[in-house]
Write a protein that holds these residues in place. Structure first.
Motif, PDB file in Angstrom:
ATOM      1  N   GLY A  21      11.828   2.843  -4.876  1.00 15.18           N
ATOM      2  CA  GLY A  21      12.763   3.284  -3.844  1.00 15.18           C
ATOM      3  C   GLY A  21      12.689   4.777  -3.611  1.00 15.18           C
ATOM      4  O   GLY A  21      11.698   5.427  -3.923  1.00 15.18           O
ATOM      5  N   GLY A  22      13.773   5.305  -3.071  1.00 13.72           N
ATOM      6  CA  GLY A  22      13.796   6.700  -2.626  1.00 13.72           C
ATOM      7  C   GLY A  22      13.640   7.723  -3.743  1.00 13.72           C
ATOM      8  O   GLY A  22      13.335   8.878  -3.497  1.00 13.72           O
ATOM      9  N   PHE A  28       5.559  -9.211  -6.360  1.00 17.85           N
ATOM     10  CA  PHE A  28       4.658  -9.795  -5.371  1.00 17.85           C
ATOM     11  C   PHE A  28       5.095 -11.221  -5.066  1.00 17.85           C
ATOM     12  O   PHE A  28       5.248 -11.617  -3.922  1.00 17.85           O
ATOM     13  CB  PHE A  28       3.224  -9.772  -5.899  1.00 17.85           C
ATOM     14  CG  PHE A  28       2.233 -10.324  -4.929  1.00 17.85           C
ATOM     15  CD1 PHE A  28       1.825  -9.561  -3.839  1.00 17.85           C
ATOM     16  CD2 PHE A  28       1.726 -11.597  -5.092  1.00 17.85           C
ATOM     17  CE1 PHE A  28       0.924 -10.078  -2.934  1.00 17.85           C
ATOM     18  CE2 PHE A  28       0.816 -12.114  -4.188  1.00 17.85           C
ATOM     19  CZ  PHE A  28       0.413 -11.349  -3.096  1.00 17.85           C
ATOM     20  N   ILE A  29       5.358 -11.972  -6.128  1.00 19.11           N
ATOM     21  CA  ILE A  29       5.718 -13.383  -5.942  1.00 19.11           C
ATOM     22  C   ILE A  29       7.066 -13.506  -5.227  1.00 19.11           C
ATOM     23  O   ILE A  29       7.170 -14.106  -4.158  1.00 19.11           O
ATOM     24  CB  ILE A  29       5.787 -14.109  -7.308  1.00 19.11           C
ATOM     25  CG1 ILE A  29       4.383 -14.142  -7.921  1.00 19.11           C
ATOM     26  CG2 ILE A  29       6.329 -15.507  -7.151  1.00 19.11           C
ATOM     27  CD1 ILE A  29       4.377 -14.445  -9.405  1.00 19.11           C
ATOM     28  N   TYR A  49       4.245  -0.037  -1.945  1.00 18.07           N
ATOM     29  CA  TYR A  49       4.535  -0.642  -3.241  1.00 18.07           C
ATOM     30  C   TYR A  49       5.557   0.208  -4.018  1.00 18.07           C
ATOM     31  O   TYR A  49       6.541  -0.306  -4.537  1.00 18.07           O
ATOM     32  CB  TYR A  49       3.243  -0.801  -4.052  1.00 18.07           C
ATOM     33  CG  TYR A  49       3.539  -1.295  -5.430  1.00 18.07           C
ATOM     34  CD1 TYR A  49       3.902  -2.625  -5.647  1.00 18.07           C
ATOM     35  CD2 TYR A  49       3.523  -0.422  -6.514  1.00 18.07           C
ATOM     36  CE1 TYR A  49       4.231  -3.066  -6.902  1.00 18.07           C
ATOM     37  CE2 TYR A  49       3.851  -0.857  -7.778  1.00 18.07           C
ATOM     38  CZ  TYR A  49       4.205  -2.187  -7.966  1.00 18.07           C
ATOM     39  OH  TYR A  49       4.556  -2.621  -9.218  1.00 18.07           O
ATOM     40  N   LEU A  50       5.339   1.521  -4.053  1.00 17.32           N
ATOM     41  CA  LEU A  50       6.248   2.401  -4.786  1.00 17.32           C
ATOM     42  C   LEU A  50       7.629   2.386  -4.151  1.00 17.32           C
ATOM     43  O   LEU A  50       8.657   2.363  -4.828  1.00 17.32           O
ATOM     44  CB  LEU A  50       5.696   3.830  -4.805  1.00 17.32           C
ATOM     45  CG  LEU A  50       4.409   4.012  -5.605  1.00 17.32           C
ATOM     46  CD1 LEU A  50       3.892   5.432  -5.479  1.00 17.32           C
ATOM     47  CD2 LEU A  50       4.646   3.670  -7.066  1.00 17.32           C
ATOM     48  N   LEU A  68      -1.342   4.007   2.204  1.00 19.32           N
ATOM     49  CA  LEU A  68      -0.045   3.491   2.655  1.00 19.32           C
ATOM     50  C   LEU A  68       0.394   2.260   1.870  1.00 19.32           C
ATOM     51  O   LEU A  68       1.576   2.051   1.652  1.00 19.32           O
ATOM     52  CB  LEU A  68      -0.094   3.168   4.149  1.00 19.32           C
ATOM     53  CG  LEU A  68       0.248   4.329   5.070  1.00 19.32           C
ATOM     54  CD1 LEU A  68       0.497   3.833   6.471  1.00 19.32           C
ATOM     55  CD2 LEU A  68       1.458   5.085   4.567  1.00 19.32           C
ATOM     56  N   SER A  69      -0.575   1.448   1.406  1.00 13.75           N
ATOM     57  CA  SER A  69      -0.205   0.243   0.661  1.00 13.75           C
ATOM     58  C   SER A  69       0.436   0.625  -0.676  1.00 13.75           C
ATOM     59  O   SER A  69       1.405   0.014  -1.105  1.00 13.75           O
ATOM     60  CB  SER A  69      -1.430  -0.632   0.429  1.00 13.75           C
ATOM     61  OG  SER A  69      -2.468   0.148  -0.116  1.00 13.75           O
ATOM     62  N   LEU A  70      -0.095   1.664  -1.310  1.00 19.39           N
ATOM     63  CA  LEU A  70       0.494   2.138  -2.568  1.00 19.39           C
ATOM     64  C   LEU A  70       1.879   2.720  -2.304  1.00 19.39           C
ATOM     65  O   LEU A  70       2.841   2.488  -3.043  1.00 19.39           O
ATOM     66  CB  LEU A  70      -0.417   3.188  -3.205  1.00 19.39           C
ATOM     67  CG  LEU A  70       0.094   3.814  -4.500  1.00 19.39           C
ATOM     68  CD1 LEU A  70       0.266   2.745  -5.569  1.00 19.39           C
ATOM     69  CD2 LEU A  70      -0.849   4.901  -4.988  1.00 19.39           C
TER      70      LEU A  70
END
Ligand SMILES: Nc1nc2c(c(=O)[nH]1)N[C@H]1C(S)=C(S)[C@@H](COP(=O)(O)O)O[C@H]1N2
Ligand SMILES: [Mo]
Length: 547
Positions: free
Chosen positions: A67-68, A216-217, A61-62, A56-58
């Motif tokens: 986006g969609g 991320f930042i 991120y994607l 789920l974390s990947l």
């Protein structure tokens, strides 16, 4: 000894090139067959498995970076991979035939025979059917797919044979038209090509890491500062519950229309390239599992059953706060409880109802949810036959929970006595999946400039699933004070509510924030969360310049 002056590397390269050309043709053929005859698309099968088993974390991120469109990119990457696998098999096949000098595999001049192409096709067919498809959970030769093993066997064979023959043709053509072994220039060329490839990969790698770090930042700090004040002043429940005060409602430009037209309604599905086109004449709906008398209906039998009309707003669990994966329609359909009753009595232990679909998507709902009077098998959308991309011939409506559970193209309703997990749930998405209240500012749009001292409106939609909306508030001061907006009386408790607030701003820059309160007094959660795994939360805001 080789019978041609080619080196081993030359053989591999020749076979690889021929395999690549043939692989591209075969891949296009596979796409065309899957589009026209509904036969297997390996890229679709693999992509579906990848999306489902992605951490789920990947996924998050994607979703954030791409986006969609992510699923389309995935599909194209897999297609390229498929062509490369074909090329690899081409290269290995040529290498093998030449190295061990198989008798019937080639003629005197090193040209491959048709037999070789057919043997290669057979090998690919077996590997795909017995190894690849089972690994993507599609079963041996796609036996677990709705299209079934026969269709898969035949379409794979056709694609395989076409690949094999084109590969032989191209390979022999290359042998005839290419002078073998031009030693030095070619070696130099290969070396420079390799250097180019390596540099390219480095550039891509650095780029990806850079984008990731930047996201991320900025993503991290941005959300922290903007939500902290909202969270401080947050009361999660208001009592007494505000009474909605529906007013004469002005139609404001750029505000969503209350009912979304079928053409404008968002569509989401797991399918990377194309959704199933179901033939209503041969379609059947089976109701079975832990019931005393299972049965099957065809389309006209289903359409003859008593129906109810139900306005309902749908929202995808992937929708960001303020996002567009939301739409409202008036649906017609058959109450699910009525369909279940026709199957006799439920067996003891029955706890869930599983919906199976023509695209091999499944999801489940708890029996108590299945028996709610608003849980409906819909056949019409805005008074028209359910459009193909919204689930023709029939889809589930289950108000109060996310769009994910509104299974489209349903073929089977199965009562089970286990805690079944559906397509997305196997990967960690919420199973109960209750809708988290949300509100959106449609106008003004973010970043827009407005004329000072001129009357305008702030307006948008608010949605709570099946809890109704009692109040929508707008803040111009980061959430220190809130002004209630005017509400339009909604079509039902299951739909979004349109809201608007007259506004005549002086020059300056403004950040406008919106929040909603449901009919139980719950206040929209200001804490920002991404869609994974329970649906997004936080407040939508827009920044505008008034001059
Ligand atoms: N068979 C099937 N049903 C499905 C899906 C799917 O991939 N396959 N996607 C679900 C998701 S995630 C959503 S948000 C809704 C979207 O419905 P819509 O396209 O009609 O807006 O369908 C749901 N039903
Ligand atoms: Mo969704």
């Amino acid at each position: 000894m080789n019978i041609t002056p080619y080196t081993r590397r030359d053989h591999f390269r020749l076979g690889f090139q021929a395999g690549l050309g043939a692989g591209i043709c075969a891949t296009i053929l596979m796409l065309v067959l899957s589009q026209t005859l509904g036969s297997i698309s390996l890229a679709e099968a693999l992509g579906s498995t990848i999306a489902q088993s992605m951490p789920l974390s990947l996924f998050e991120y994607l979703h954030r970076t791409i986006g969609g469109d992510a699923k389309h990119y995935l599909f194209y990457i897999i297609l390229v991979g498929q062509c490369l696998v074909f090329a690899l098999f081409g290269g290995l096949c040529t290498l093998l035939v030449q190295s061990i000098n198989l008798p019937k595999a080639q003629d005197q001049r090193g040209r491959l025979t048709i037999l070789t192409g057919l043997l290669l096709a057979a090998l690919l067919w077996l590997l795909t059917g017995l190894v690849f498809l089972p690994l993507t959970q599609a079963g041996i030769f796609g036996s677990e797919l709705t299209i079934g093993a026969n269709n898969t066997m035949i379409s794979l064979a056709v694609v395989g044979i076409v690949f094999g023959l084109i590969y032989i043709f191209l390979q022999n053509w290359l042998i005839e038209h290419e002078a073998p072994n031009k030693p030095d220039p070619q070696a130099a060329q290969t070396a420079s090509r390799r250097a180019l490839l390596r540099n390219g990969l480095i550039v891509i790698g650095v780029g990806v890491v850079g984008v990731a770090a930047w996201r991320f930042i900025t993503g991290g700090t941005g959300s922290f500062f903007s939500s902290s004040k909202l969270v401080q002043n947050y009361k999660n429940k208001i009592s007494p519950v505000p009474q909605p005060d529906y007013t004469d409602f002005t139609s404001v430009p750029n505000l969503s229309s209350e009912v979304t037209s079928n053409g404008e309604f968002y569509t989401v599905s797991k399918n990377l390239f194309s959704d199933p086109t179901v033939d209503g004449n041969s379609w059947q709906l089976t109701v079975d599992g832990a019931v005393s008398s299972p049965y099957t209906l065809n389309y006209s039998q289903l359409m003859a059953l008593p129906m109810k009309q139900q306005p309902e707003t749908l929202m995808c669990i992937s929708n960001d706060v303020g996002g567009q994966y939301m739409g409202n329609a008036v649906w017609d359909g058959i109450v699910l409880e009525d369909l279940l009753k026709k199957a006799g009595t439920l067996k003891p232990g029955a706890t869930k109802v599983v919906l199976h679909a023509a695209d091999n998507y499944t999801d489940s709902i708890h029996l108590s949810k299945a028996l709610e009077p608003t849980t409906v098998v819909a056949v019409k959308m805005n008074r028209k036959t359910l459009p193909q991309n919204h689930g023709y011939p029939a889809r589930l409506l289950v108000p109060g929970i996310y769009g994910m559970k509104h299974v489209k193209w349903i073929t089977r309703i199965e009562v089970v006595d286990t805690d079944y997990k559906g397509y997305w749930q196997q990967n960690g998405w919420s199973d109960p999946a209750p809708i988290r209240m949300t509100s959106r500012i449609d106008t003004p749009g973010s970043g827009i400039s407005i004329k000072a001292d001129k009357p305008t409106y702030v307006a948008g939609v608010a949605f709570s699933g099946n809890k109704g909306i009692s109040e929508v508030d707008v803040s111009f001061d980061q959430g220190s004070t809130w002004q209630p907006a005017m509400l339009k009386k909604p079509l039902s408790e299951l739909t979004w509510v349109l809201w608007e607030l007259p506004w005549q701003p002086k020059a300056g820059t403004y950040t406008i924030i919106v929040r909603a309160i449901d009919k139980e007094g719950n206040v929209q959660d200001p804490q920002e969360a991404p869609p994974q795994p329970d649906g997004s939360s936080g407040y939508h805001s827009v920044s505008v310049t008034v001059a």
